[in-house]
Design a protein around this motif. Structure first.
Motif, short mmCIF file in Angstrom:
data_model
loop_
_atom_site.label_atom_id
_atom_site.label_comp_id
_atom_site.label_asym_id
_atom_site.label_seq_id
_atom_site.Cartn_x
_atom_site.Cartn_y
_atom_site.Cartn_z
N ASN A 37 -4.36 -11.46 7.11
CA ASN A 37 -5.45 -10.93 6.30
C ASN A 37 -5.86 -9.52 6.71
OD1 ASN A 37 -5.91 -13.00 4.42
ND2 ASN A 37 -6.97 -14.23 5.97
N GLN A 38 -5.07 -8.89 7.56
CA GLN A 38 -5.40 -7.53 7.98
C GLN A 38 -5.35 -6.60 6.77
OE1 GLN A 38 -6.46 -6.51 11.09
NE2 GLN A 38 -6.57 -8.73 11.34
N PRO A 39 -6.39 -5.80 6.55
CA PRO A 39 -6.42 -4.92 5.36
C PRO A 39 -5.40 -3.80 5.47
CG PRO A 39 -8.25 -4.42 6.82
CD PRO A 39 -7.59 -5.64 7.39
N LEU A 40 -5.02 -3.28 4.31
CA LEU A 40 -4.16 -2.10 4.29
C LEU A 40 -4.92 -0.92 4.88
CD1 LEU A 40 -2.60 -2.40 0.72
CD2 LEU A 40 -1.37 -2.61 2.88
N SER A 41 -4.20 -0.06 5.56
CA SER A 41 -4.85 1.11 6.15
C SER A 41 -5.30 2.07 5.06
CB SER A 41 -3.88 1.83 7.09
OG SER A 41 -2.84 2.44 6.34
N GLY A 42 -6.26 2.93 5.41
CA GLY A 42 -6.74 3.92 4.47
C GLY A 42 -5.63 4.85 4.01
N GLY A 43 -4.70 5.14 4.93
CA GLY A 43 -3.59 6.02 4.58
C GLY A 43 -2.68 5.41 3.53
N VAL A 44 -2.45 4.09 3.63
CA VAL A 44 -1.60 3.40 2.64
C VAL A 44 -2.29 3.41 1.28
CG1 VAL A 44 -0.67 1.16 1.95
CG2 VAL A 44 -0.37 1.98 4.30
N VAL A 45 -3.57 3.07 1.26
CA VAL A 45 -4.32 3.03 0.00
C VAL A 45 -4.34 4.42 -0.65
CG1 VAL A 45 -6.58 2.62 -1.05
CG2 VAL A 45 -5.74 1.09 0.75
N GLN A 46 -4.55 5.46 0.15
CA GLN A 46 -4.56 6.81 -0.39
C GLN A 46 -3.18 7.21 -0.90
OE1 GLN A 46 -7.33 8.81 -0.87
NE2 GLN A 46 -5.84 9.98 -2.06
N ASN A 50 -2.25 8.44 -4.60
CA ASN A 50 -1.62 9.73 -4.85
C ASN A 50 -0.41 9.63 -5.78
OD1 ASN A 50 -3.49 10.91 -3.15
ND2 ASN A 50 -2.10 11.05 -1.39
N MET A 51 0.26 8.47 -5.77
CA MET A 51 1.43 8.30 -6.63
C MET A 51 1.09 7.61 -7.94
SD MET A 51 3.51 5.30 -4.58
CE MET A 51 4.55 4.79 -5.93
N GLY A 52 -0.20 7.44 -8.21
CA GLY A 52 -0.61 6.84 -9.46
C GLY A 52 -0.55 5.33 -9.47
N SER A 53 -0.70 4.72 -8.30
CA SER A 53 -0.65 3.27 -8.20
C SER A 53 -1.88 2.77 -7.45
CB SER A 53 0.64 2.83 -7.47
OG SER A 53 0.79 1.44 -7.50
N SER A 54 -1.88 1.49 -7.12
CA SER A 54 -2.99 0.89 -6.37
C SER A 54 -2.47 -0.38 -5.69
CB SER A 54 -4.15 0.56 -7.30
OG SER A 54 -3.79 -0.50 -8.18
N PRO A 55 -3.20 -0.91 -4.70
CA PRO A 55 -2.73 -2.11 -4.01
C PRO A 55 -2.47 -3.30 -4.94
CG PRO A 55 -4.48 -1.09 -2.76
CD PRO A 55 -4.41 -0.36 -4.06
N GLY A 56 -3.22 -3.44 -6.03
CA GLY A 56 -3.06 -4.59 -6.90
C GLY A 56 -1.93 -4.49 -7.90
N GLU A 57 -1.27 -3.32 -7.98
CA GLU A 57 -0.16 -3.16 -8.92
C GLU A 57 1.08 -3.93 -8.45
OE1 GLU A 57 0.12 -1.98 -11.83
OE2 GLU A 57 -1.72 -0.82 -12.12
N GLY A 58 1.99 -4.20 -9.39
CA GLY A 58 3.22 -4.92 -9.07
C GLY A 58 4.10 -4.16 -8.10
N MET A 59 5.02 -4.87 -7.47
CA MET A 59 5.92 -4.24 -6.52
C MET A 59 7.33 -4.82 -6.63
SD MET A 59 4.63 -5.91 -2.88
CE MET A 59 6.07 -5.56 -1.87
N VAL A 60 8.28 -4.08 -6.15
CA VAL A 60 9.68 -4.49 -6.05
C VAL A 60 10.14 -4.15 -4.64
CG1 VAL A 60 12.05 -4.01 -6.78
CG2 VAL A 60 10.24 -4.23 -8.49
N VAL A 61 10.89 -5.06 -4.03
CA VAL A 61 11.46 -4.81 -2.70
C VAL A 61 12.97 -4.74 -2.85
CG1 VAL A 61 11.83 -5.74 -0.38
CG2 VAL A 61 9.56 -5.87 -1.44
N ARG A 62 13.56 -3.68 -2.30
CA ARG A 62 15.02 -3.55 -2.29
C ARG A 62 15.49 -3.45 -0.84
NH1 ARG A 62 17.64 0.60 -6.49
NH2 ARG A 62 16.86 2.14 -5.02
#
Length: 340
Positions: A37-46, A50-62
């Motif tokens: 449950n550790q929160p995302l760092s401020g740097g990750v959220v920012q 900056n790329m037009g996304s947010s933590p709640g948006e979908g993701m893909v892992v390759r």
């Protein structure tokens, strides 16, 4: 009685060892912390912002085996996905190629769907999520295996091992994507980046047909920057199928509408693959011919000096000639003044 006890105890230890070895990366449950449950760092959220996304948006892992990297892509406001971050893979098991059976210590390849139920917040490997192996394709081909994870601790028995810091961030990104209403994220696992040049280097691999199959999904993502839907029919992956329900994995594939950009890319890659594979094969043949010529020249030189040694009675050069040893001193030469 003591001997019987130790015999049984030894057998028990062996069984435990085998079960751990064959169970891939299952690990035991451990509690007492809140690492999942550790929160995302401020740097990750920012960075996401900056790329037009947010933590709640979908993701893909390759995942790319040969390059030993894991990529996290995030959906942006435009609806397409952008690469957010690349993580180094500490270790993975086996060689290039898919997992075939339980206990082969091979890491899987293919397309997988990770749901919240596959997340392991209390993994003994710091944090983990299950790849979902075996998927529909794997089962259609009789492939077996269990507990194939992406986890921390930098140690692998058929899994993809990350650093603890790396899996902590990846896990948190997945957790937040689920919180944002996404029911799953796509996991794409490749042997390498699916370029014609890389395929040409491995043109003799027995896995080539399988790799060309999953390459279509790779190409679609490269072209559209959106994860393709996938299913299985005729024992192969099918991407973006036009169908109203799940397909029979071994049944006939439905008709499909070709993607013109994909078809053009595949044709160009096939031509490039054939050309590069031919060039690599010819280079290997030239190298083999050069090495054989060097070997033959070396043999000719050795034979020449061996012949010279034979002519001058050098026993060291001809093993069939032996020195004559009589044990008698050689006759002294007659002085010139005493010769008739």
């Amino acid at each position: 009685m003591t001997a019987t006890f130790f015999h049984r105890f030894g057998a028990f230890v062996i069984l435990v060892w085998l079960s751990v070895g064959l169970a891939a990366c299952s690990g035991f449950i451990k509690g007492g912390d809140n690492r999942h449950n550790q929160p995302l760092s401020g740097g990750v959220v920012q960075g996401l912002r900056n790329m037009g996304s947010s933590p709640g948006e979908g993701m893909v892992v390759r995942i790319f085996k040969e390059e030993s990297v894991l990529e996290v892509w995030k959906r942006t406001a435009s609806g397409t996905y952008r690469l957010f971050k690349t993580y180094e893979i500490c270790a993975y098991s086996g060689d290039l190629g898919p997992k075939i059976k339980e206990g082969d210590r091979q890491s899987p390849e293919g397309f997988y769907t990770v749901t919240p139920g596959l997340m392991h917040p209390k993994s003994n490997y710091y944090l983990a999520f299950n790849t979902g192996f075996p998927n529909k394709f794997d089962r259609a081909h009789g492939r077996t295996g269990s507990d194939l994870m992406v986890h921390g601790d930098c140690s692998s028995r058929g899994c993809y091992a990350m650093t603890d810091a790396g899996i902590a961030e990846i896990y948190a990104l997945a957790r937040e994507a689920f919180k944002g209403g996404n029911t799953s994220f796509q996991l794409q696992i490749f042997p390498f980046r699916m370029t014609a040049a890389n395929l040409a280097r491995h043109a003799s691999s027995p896995h080539m047909d399988f790799w060309k199959d999953i390459k279509e999904g790779y190409d679609l993502f490269e072209l559209t920057r959106t994860p393709p839907t996938w299913d299985v029919c005729e024992g192969q992956y099918i991407f973006n199928p036009v169908t109203s329900g799940p397909l029979n994995a071994l049944g006939a594939c439905p008709p499909s509408t070709p993607n013109s950009a994909l078809v053009a890319k595949q044709q160009a890659d096939e031509a490039s693959l054939a050309s590069q594979a031919s060039a690599i094969r010819k280079a290997a043949e030239r190298k083999a011919a050069e090495e054989e010529a060097i070997r033959q020249r070396g043999a000719a030189v050795n034979n020449f000096f061996s012949g010279i040694g034979s002519m001058f009675g050098n026993p060291g050069q001809n093993p069939n000639i032996s020195p004559v040893i009589t044990g008698k001193p050689a006759t002294l030469p007659t002085p010139a003044t005493q010769r008739p």
